[in-house]
Design a protein around this motif. Sequence first.
Motif, PDB file in Angstrom:
ATOM      1  N   TYR A  52      12.165   1.786  10.565  1.00 19.12           N
ATOM      2  CA  TYR A  52      11.788   3.201  10.496  1.00 19.12           C
ATOM      3  C   TYR A  52      12.677   4.233   9.927  1.00 19.12           C
ATOM      4  CZ  TYR A  52       8.035   0.516  13.222  1.00 19.12           C
ATOM      5  OH  TYR A  52       7.286  -0.344  13.403  1.00 19.12           O
ATOM      6  N   GLU A  53      14.081   4.242  10.110  1.00 19.04           N
ATOM      7  CA  GLU A  53      14.614   5.199   9.542  1.00 19.04           C
ATOM      8  C   GLU A  53      15.332   4.659   8.123  1.00 19.04           C
ATOM      9  OE1 GLU A  53      18.071   4.964  12.132  1.00 19.04           O
ATOM     10  OE2 GLU A  53      17.066   5.854  14.035  1.00 19.04           O
ATOM     11  N   GLY A  54      15.081   3.468   7.797  1.00 21.01           N
ATOM     12  CA  GLY A  54      15.329   3.047   6.316  1.00 21.01           C
ATOM     13  C   GLY A  54      14.106   2.891   5.407  1.00 21.01           C
ATOM     14  N   PRO A  55      13.839   1.726   5.126  1.00 18.71           N
ATOM     15  CA  PRO A  55      12.704   1.632   4.160  1.00 18.71           C
ATOM     16  C   PRO A  55      11.317   2.097   4.411  1.00 18.71           C
ATOM     17  CG  PRO A  55      13.466  -0.549   4.709  1.00 18.71           C
ATOM     18  CD  PRO A  55      14.293   0.792   5.481  1.00 18.71           C
ATOM     19  N   LEU A  56      10.965   2.233   5.736  1.00 16.91           N
ATOM     20  CA  LEU A  56       9.826   2.908   6.227  1.00 16.91           C
ATOM     21  C   LEU A  56       9.550   4.186   6.428  1.00 16.91           C
ATOM     22  CD1 LEU A  56       8.343   0.034   8.287  1.00 16.91           C
ATOM     23  CD2 LEU A  56       7.991   0.223   5.991  1.00 16.91           C
ATOM     24  N   SER A  57      10.875   5.011   6.036  1.00 17.88           N
ATOM     25  CA  SER A  57      11.090   6.233   6.881  1.00 17.88           C
ATOM     26  C   SER A  57      10.076   7.385   6.065  1.00 17.88           C
ATOM     27  CB  SER A  57      12.456   6.993   6.390  1.00 17.88           C
ATOM     28  OG  SER A  57      12.909   6.818   4.934  1.00 17.88           O
ATOM     29  N   LYS A  58       9.639   7.171   4.855  1.00 19.51           N
ATOM     30  CA  LYS A  58       8.788   7.862   4.206  1.00 19.51           C
ATOM     31  C   LYS A  58       7.103   7.883   4.492  1.00 19.51           C
ATOM     32  CE  LYS A  58      11.569   7.155  -0.151  1.00 19.51           C
ATOM     33  NZ  LYS A  58      11.372   6.589  -1.400  1.00 19.51           N
ATOM     34  N   LEU A  81      10.623  -1.763  -2.652  1.00 17.17           N
ATOM     35  CA  LEU A  81      10.416  -1.485  -1.364  1.00 17.17           C
ATOM     36  C   LEU A  81      10.393  -2.801  -0.359  1.00 17.17           C
ATOM     37  CD1 LEU A  81       9.621   0.505   1.060  1.00 17.17           C
ATOM     38  CD2 LEU A  81       7.133   0.072  -0.043  1.00 17.17           C
ATOM     39  N   PHE A  82       9.663  -3.753  -0.802  1.00 24.11           N
ATOM     40  CA  PHE A  82       9.629  -4.948  -0.135  1.00 24.11           C
ATOM     41  C   PHE A  82      11.067  -5.875   0.112  1.00 24.11           C
ATOM     42  CE2 PHE A  82       9.413  -9.620  -0.347  1.00 24.11           C
ATOM     43  CZ  PHE A  82       8.740  -9.796   0.993  1.00 24.11           C
ATOM     44  N   MET A  83      11.822  -5.721  -1.021  1.00 24.50           N
ATOM     45  CA  MET A  83      13.287  -6.342  -0.596  1.00 24.50           C
ATOM     46  C   MET A  83      14.139  -5.445   0.251  1.00 24.50           C
ATOM     47  SD  MET A  83      12.992  -9.148  -2.499  1.00 24.50           S
ATOM     48  CE  MET A  83      14.567  -9.655  -2.192  1.00 24.50           C
ATOM     49  N   ASP A  84      13.963  -4.307   0.342  1.00 28.22           N
ATOM     50  CA  ASP A  84      14.589  -3.589   1.366  1.00 28.22           C
ATOM     51  C   ASP A  84      14.119  -3.514   2.651  1.00 28.22           C
ATOM     52  OD1 ASP A  84      16.172  -2.261  -0.529  1.00 28.22           O
ATOM     53  OD2 ASP A  84      15.234  -0.186  -0.782  1.00 28.22           O
ATOM     54  N   GLU A 129       6.314   4.355  -5.750  1.00 32.46           N
ATOM     55  CA  GLU A 129       7.837   3.511  -5.424  1.00 32.46           C
ATOM     56  C   GLU A 129       7.582   2.080  -6.147  1.00 32.46           C
ATOM     57  OE1 GLU A 129      10.933   2.619  -1.851  1.00 32.46           O
ATOM     58  OE2 GLU A 129       9.192   3.965  -1.795  1.00 32.46           O
ATOM     59  N   ASP A 130       8.395   1.727  -6.638  1.00 30.16           N
ATOM     60  CA  ASP A 130       8.673   0.233  -6.859  1.00 30.16           C
ATOM     61  C   ASP A 130       8.487  -0.582  -5.646  1.00 30.16           C
ATOM     62  OD1 ASP A 130       9.124  -2.322  -8.200  1.00 30.16           O
ATOM     63  OD2 ASP A 130      11.378  -2.125  -8.436  1.00 30.16           O
ATOM     64  N   SER A 131       7.175  -1.518  -5.716  1.00 30.44           N
ATOM     65  CA  SER A 131       6.876  -2.100  -4.544  1.00 30.44           C
ATOM     66  C   SER A 131       7.875  -3.257  -4.259  1.00 30.44           C
ATOM     67  CB  SER A 131       5.357  -2.657  -4.586  1.00 30.44           C
ATOM     68  OG  SER A 131       5.158  -3.406  -5.458  1.00 30.44           O
ATOM     69  N   GLU A 132       8.424  -3.877  -5.556  1.00 32.05           N
ATOM     70  CA  GLU A 132       9.367  -5.149  -5.227  1.00 32.05           C
ATOM     71  C   GLU A 132      10.428  -4.520  -4.527  1.00 32.05           C
ATOM     72  OE1 GLU A 132      11.617  -7.908  -8.014  1.00 32.05           O
ATOM     73  OE2 GLU A 132       9.852  -7.581  -8.645  1.00 32.05           O
ATOM     74  N   THR A 140       0.715  -1.391  -0.068  1.00 37.00           N
ATOM     75  CA  THR A 140      -0.117  -0.089  -0.063  1.00 37.00           C
ATOM     76  C   THR A 140       0.932   1.192  -0.024  1.00 37.00           C
ATOM     77  OG1 THR A 140      -1.903  -1.274   1.004  1.00 37.00           O
ATOM     78  CG2 THR A 140      -1.873   1.313   1.485  1.00 37.00           C
ATOM     79  N   CYS A 141       1.993   1.285   0.706  1.00 38.04           N
ATOM     80  CA  CYS A 141       2.754   2.514   0.917  1.00 38.04           C
ATOM     81  C   CYS A 141       3.769   2.406  -0.491  1.00 38.04           C
ATOM     82  CB  CYS A 141       3.800   2.386   1.986  1.00 38.04           C
ATOM     83  SG  CYS A 141       3.310   2.412   3.728  1.00 38.04           S
ATOM     84  N   GLY A 142       3.810   1.669  -0.944  1.00 35.05           N
ATOM     85  CA  GLY A 142       4.786   1.625  -2.422  1.00 35.05           C
ATOM     86  C   GLY A 142       3.716   2.172  -3.427  1.00 35.05           C
TER      87      GLY A 142
END
Length: 95
Positions: free
Chosen positions: A46-52, A29-32, A24-27, A17-19
């Motif tokens: 929370y500081e990396g892939p979910l920071s946005k 985002l998922f791999m990160d 953003e490329d959800s694939e 949903t976020c991607g």
Amino acid sequence: MKRSSTLLLAALTVLCTCGLATGEDSEELFMDFLQTLLVGSIEDLYEGPLSKYNINADAKAAIAELKSCIDGLQPMHKAELVKLLVQVLGSQDDA
């Protein structure tokens, strides 16, 4: 096992949903997310892939429980998951 599966589904839903919402490329985002989930900390997530993203309390609780489950894996099982992730990331680079 059913609870872990439910948590994983919830986490994947949040990520997709976020991607999709940001274009953003959800694939990617998922791999990160998966890489950080396996080898990082909750703070790294929370500081990396979910920071946005603005993650609500229920999603944070689900992610924390999922991270706890992964951290509770036998070291050899966690190592195998990391190896699998490396293979997947390597095959994406070849594509």
